[in-house]
Design a protein around this motif. Structure first.
Motif, PDB file in Angstrom:
ATOM      1  N   GLY A  71       0.813  -1.218   0.000  1.00  0.00           N
ATOM      2  CA  GLY A  71       0.000   0.000   0.000  1.00  0.00           C
ATOM      3  C   GLY A  71       0.843   1.264   0.000  1.00  0.00           C
ATOM      4  N   ILE A  72       2.148   1.112   0.191  1.00  0.00           N
ATOM      5  CA  ILE A  72       3.050   2.260   0.173  1.00  0.00           C
ATOM      6  C   ILE A  72       3.585   2.400  -1.244  1.00  0.00           C
ATOM      7  N   ASN A  73       3.321   3.553  -1.833  1.00  0.00           N
ATOM      8  CA  ASN A  73       3.767   3.773  -3.207  1.00  0.00           C
ATOM      9  C   ASN A  73       4.330   5.189  -3.334  1.00  0.00           C
ATOM     10  N   ARG A  74       4.582   5.623  -4.548  1.00  0.00           N
ATOM     11  CA  ARG A  74       5.160   6.960  -4.757  1.00  0.00           C
ATOM     12  C   ARG A  74       4.220   8.055  -4.273  1.00  0.00           C
ATOM     13  N   GLU A  75       2.920   7.822  -4.448  1.00  0.00           N
ATOM     14  CA  GLU A  75       1.940   8.808  -3.974  1.00  0.00           C
ATOM     15  C   GLU A  75       2.009   8.932  -2.454  1.00  0.00           C
ATOM     16  N   GLU A  79       2.879  12.133  -0.113  1.00  0.00           N
ATOM     17  CA  GLU A  79       2.059  12.613   0.999  1.00  0.00           C
ATOM     18  C   GLU A  79       2.894  12.824   2.263  1.00  0.00           C
ATOM     19  N   LEU A  80       3.982  12.067   2.394  1.00  0.00           N
ATOM     20  CA  LEU A  80       4.837  12.216   3.574  1.00  0.00           C
ATOM     21  C   LEU A  80       5.501  13.582   3.647  1.00  0.00           C
ATOM     22  N   PRO A  86       3.001  15.695  11.410  1.00  0.00           N
ATOM     23  CA  PRO A  86       2.011  15.003  12.246  1.00  0.00           C
ATOM     24  C   PRO A  86       2.447  13.574  12.590  1.00  0.00           C
ATOM     25  N   ALA A  87       3.104  12.887  11.653  1.00  0.00           N
ATOM     26  CA  ALA A  87       3.563  11.517  11.922  1.00  0.00           C
ATOM     27  C   ALA A  87       4.567  11.514  13.066  1.00  0.00           C
ATOM     28  N   LEU A  88       5.470  12.464  13.055  1.00  0.00           N
ATOM     29  CA  LEU A  88       6.467  12.564  14.119  1.00  0.00           C
ATOM     30  C   LEU A  88       5.806  12.889  15.453  1.00  0.00           C
ATOM     31  N   LEU A  89       4.887  13.862  15.453  1.00  0.00           N
ATOM     32  CA  LEU A  89       4.187  14.240  16.684  1.00  0.00           C
ATOM     33  C   LEU A  89       3.369  13.077  17.238  1.00  0.00           C
TER      34      LEU A  89
END
Length: 173
Positions: A71-75, A79-80, A86-89
């Motif tokens: 499910g992890i792709n270039r898109e 988005e990262l 927010p992912a880090l927080l």
């Protein structure tokens, strides 16, 4: 009963309730149903505890990891660029709260510290259970994460449906 037959009955129970849960419309219903189906059968005491062949849990973990990884792709990577803060927080907050909850559960509730820390750690049931197994507490950690996972799977979608619109946010962007 032969261990293979016992394991097959657990698989049938998990599969049956997993498929039945599809009609509920609950997100991740097959996962929730499989956990409930196998768990309820195990709790009933009608069968011996399932003995998985060596390496099976690792193979299943690899399979789940592969499904998630595809499910992890270039898109997703694109988005990262906006999601890394927010992912880090979220990650830091979950780790800190997991450590604090582990301390509280250990000190206030008398839970084994290893079980408390691994049970309160953010992570998936499979991953944390495998880590717990290395410390000799895999079943207890799996139980804590299964309760957490079932609660999250059943409550969060409902909370999202009701609270997001109340907050004035568009749920279908």
């Amino acid at each position: 009963m032969p261990p293979v037959a016992t394991l097959l009955l657990y698989l049938l129970s998990g599969t049956a309730l997993g498929l039945l849960m599809l009609v509920t419309g609950i997100p991740a219903a097959p996962l929730a149903g499989a956990i409930l189906g196998a768990g309820l059968l195990s709790i009933s005491g009608l069968l011996e505890v399932a003995e998985w062949p060596p390496g099976t849990k690792t193979a299943l973990g690899i399979g789940v990891g592969t499904v998630i990884g595809t499910g992890i792709n270039r898109e997703t990577l694109g988005e990262l660029q906006t999601l890394w803060k927010p992912a880090l927080l979220i990650t830091i907050t979950l780790v800190i709260s997991g450590v604090l909850l582990g301390i509280l559960c250990s000190r206030l509730l008398g839970l084994d510290p290893v079980v408390a820390f691994l049970g309160a750690a953010p992570g998936g049931t499979i991953g944390m259970s495998l880590v717990g197994a290395e410390f000799g507490v895999g079943a207890a950690v799996a139980a804590l994460h299964a309760v957490r996972l079932m609660t999250v799977l059943l409550l969060i979608p409902t909370i999202v449906k009701f609270l997001v619109p109340l907050a004035g946010l568009n749920i279908n962007k």
